[in-house]
Design a protein around this motif. Structure first.
Motif, PDB file in Angstrom:
ATOM      1  N   LEU A  56      -6.227   2.183   0.989  1.00 18.05           N
ATOM      2  CA  LEU A  56      -5.352   1.957   2.140  1.00 18.05           C
ATOM      3  C   LEU A  56      -5.843   2.802   3.309  1.00 18.05           C
ATOM      4  O   LEU A  56      -5.981   4.013   3.210  1.00 18.05           O
ATOM      5  CB  LEU A  56      -3.915   2.326   1.790  1.00 18.05           C
ATOM      6  N   LEU A  57      -6.124   2.156   4.441  1.00 11.80           N
ATOM      7  CA  LEU A  57      -6.609   2.859   5.625  1.00 11.80           C
ATOM      8  C   LEU A  57      -5.508   3.101   6.645  1.00 11.80           C
ATOM      9  O   LEU A  57      -5.470   4.135   7.307  1.00 11.80           O
ATOM     10  CB  LEU A  57      -7.745   2.059   6.286  1.00 11.80           C
ATOM     11  N   GLU A  58      -4.599   2.134   6.781  1.00 13.00           N
ATOM     12  CA  GLU A  58      -3.561   2.236   7.803  1.00 13.00           C
ATOM     13  C   GLU A  58      -2.391   1.338   7.408  1.00 13.00           C
ATOM     14  O   GLU A  58      -2.590   0.281   6.794  1.00 13.00           O
ATOM     15  CB  GLU A  58      -4.124   1.803   9.161  1.00 13.00           C
ATOM     16  N   GLU A  59      -1.192   1.728   7.766  1.00 13.36           N
ATOM     17  CA  GLU A  59      -0.008   0.952   7.414  1.00 13.36           C
ATOM     18  C   GLU A  59       0.991   1.038   8.568  1.00 13.36           C
ATOM     19  O   GLU A  59       1.222   2.117   9.129  1.00 13.36           O
ATOM     20  CB  GLU A  59       0.620   1.496   6.125  1.00 13.36           C
ATOM     21  N   SER A  60       1.541  -0.103   8.950  1.00 12.12           N
ATOM     22  CA  SER A  60       2.535  -0.131  10.022  1.00 12.12           C
ATOM     23  C   SER A  60       3.592  -1.180   9.692  1.00 12.12           C
ATOM     24  O   SER A  60       3.391  -2.033   8.816  1.00 12.12           O
ATOM     25  CB  SER A  60       1.873  -0.446  11.374  1.00 12.12           C
ATOM     26  N   SER A  85       2.245  -4.356   7.713  1.00 12.63           N
ATOM     27  CA  SER A  85       0.837  -4.647   8.001  1.00 12.63           C
ATOM     28  C   SER A  85      -0.012  -3.509   7.449  1.00 12.63           C
ATOM     29  O   SER A  85       0.205  -2.343   7.801  1.00 12.63           O
ATOM     30  CB  SER A  85       0.609  -4.784   9.508  1.00 12.63           C
ATOM     31  N   LEU A  86      -0.956  -3.852   6.606  1.00 10.66           N
ATOM     32  CA  LEU A  86      -1.804  -2.847   5.968  1.00 10.66           C
ATOM     33  C   LEU A  86      -3.270  -3.164   6.226  1.00 10.66           C
ATOM     34  O   LEU A  86      -3.716  -4.308   6.028  1.00 10.66           O
ATOM     35  CB  LEU A  86      -1.576  -2.799   4.459  1.00 10.66           C
ATOM     36  N   THR A  87      -4.008  -2.177   6.711  1.00 14.93           N
ATOM     37  CA  THR A  87      -5.459  -2.302   6.813  1.00 14.93           C
ATOM     38  C   THR A  87      -6.059  -1.629   5.592  1.00 14.93           C
ATOM     39  O   THR A  87      -5.755  -0.463   5.311  1.00 14.93           O
ATOM     40  CB  THR A  87      -5.987  -1.641   8.087  1.00 14.93           C
ATOM     41  N   LEU A 140      -7.015  -7.030   6.941  1.00 13.93           N
ATOM     42  CA  LEU A 140      -5.650  -6.814   7.410  1.00 13.93           C
ATOM     43  C   LEU A 140      -4.716  -7.692   6.580  1.00 13.93           C
ATOM     44  O   LEU A 140      -4.860  -8.923   6.551  1.00 13.93           O
ATOM     45  CB  LEU A 140      -5.515  -7.177   8.888  1.00 13.93           C
ATOM     46  N   ARG A 184     -13.374  -4.552   5.390  1.00 17.25           N
ATOM     47  CA  ARG A 184     -12.026  -4.211   5.830  1.00 17.25           C
ATOM     48  C   ARG A 184     -11.220  -5.482   5.977  1.00 17.25           C
ATOM     49  O   ARG A 184     -11.751  -6.526   6.366  1.00 17.25           O
ATOM     50  CB  ARG A 184     -12.059  -3.449   7.157  1.00 17.25           C
TER      51      ARG A 184
END
Length: 211
Positions: free
Chosen positions: A166-170, A176-178, A144, A142
């Protein structure tokens, strides 16, 4: 060997195949097991489920294909060398890793002889492997990634090129992308990311994850 086929079924719902040979019933169960402990636990699960059976013979290769560091087998009361080891030989040469097979036998009253038993147990393993659902084991990590909005679309287009998810995006001042990607492609990804964002993106490795 970091990438190889593994069963896409687990001990709680194993893949099955059944043969009847001269009135004896052979029921094979196969599941993905990682390490000795998981393999032995799967054997005990099947043994408990079929406590009425005459034999619950088993073999496993709980690591990469063809490697013998994490193997095991048992004849479970059948004549020595007629069940567990012949089963193991099939598993070691099937090209699949992290698997355990338990063949449960209900004796039908007709003795098969040593050669017949070897064939029966090996055929049971072949039968359960013939249509075994498989997937690829891919060690992943994983990360960031922080990227300016002007480069966000370039990053999204890059992800499939390196098998990333793509796991998470803010969003705040930047995006910011995990993400998750194969560990073996980490260096490739960071180089491509730098090239596509003019070196202005940042990327931090968070942790390795199971495949």
């Amino acid at each position: 060997m970091s990438r190889y086929p593994v069963p896409a079924v687990f001990p709680d719902q194993p893949h099955q195949a059944e043969l009847v040979i001269r009135r004896s019933r052979f029921l094979a169960h196969c599941a993905r097991t990682t390490g000795h402990a998981e393999a032995r636990a799967f054997v005990e699960r099947i043994r408990a489920a079929h406590a009425d059976a005459t034999h619950n013979c088993w073999a496993y290769v709980a690591g990469p294909p063809e490697q013998t560091a994490e193997i095991g087998f048992s004849d479970d009361g059948e004549p020595h060398g007629t069940a567990g080891r012949p089963m193991l030989q099939i598993l070691l040469h099937c090209g699949i890793g992290e698997l355990c097979v338990v063949v449960t036998r209900w004796f039908g009253g007709v003795k098969l002889g040593t050669g017949g038993l070897v064939r029966a147990y090996q055929d049971s393993v072949r039968a359960v492997l013939a249509e075994l659902p498989q997937e690829e084991r891919v060690p992943r990590c994983r990360a960031l990634v922080r990227v300016e909005f002007a480069h966000l679309d370039r990053l999204h287009r890059l992800l499939p090129d390196v098998e990333a998810r793509l796991l998470e995006e803010s969003y705040d001042a930047a995006a910011s992308l995990t993400i998750s990607l194969p560990r073996a492609r980490w260096e490739e990804f960071t180089a491509l990311l730098a090239g596509r964002t003019d070196g202005r993106a940042t990327c931090d490795l968070l942790e390795d994850t199971p495949s």
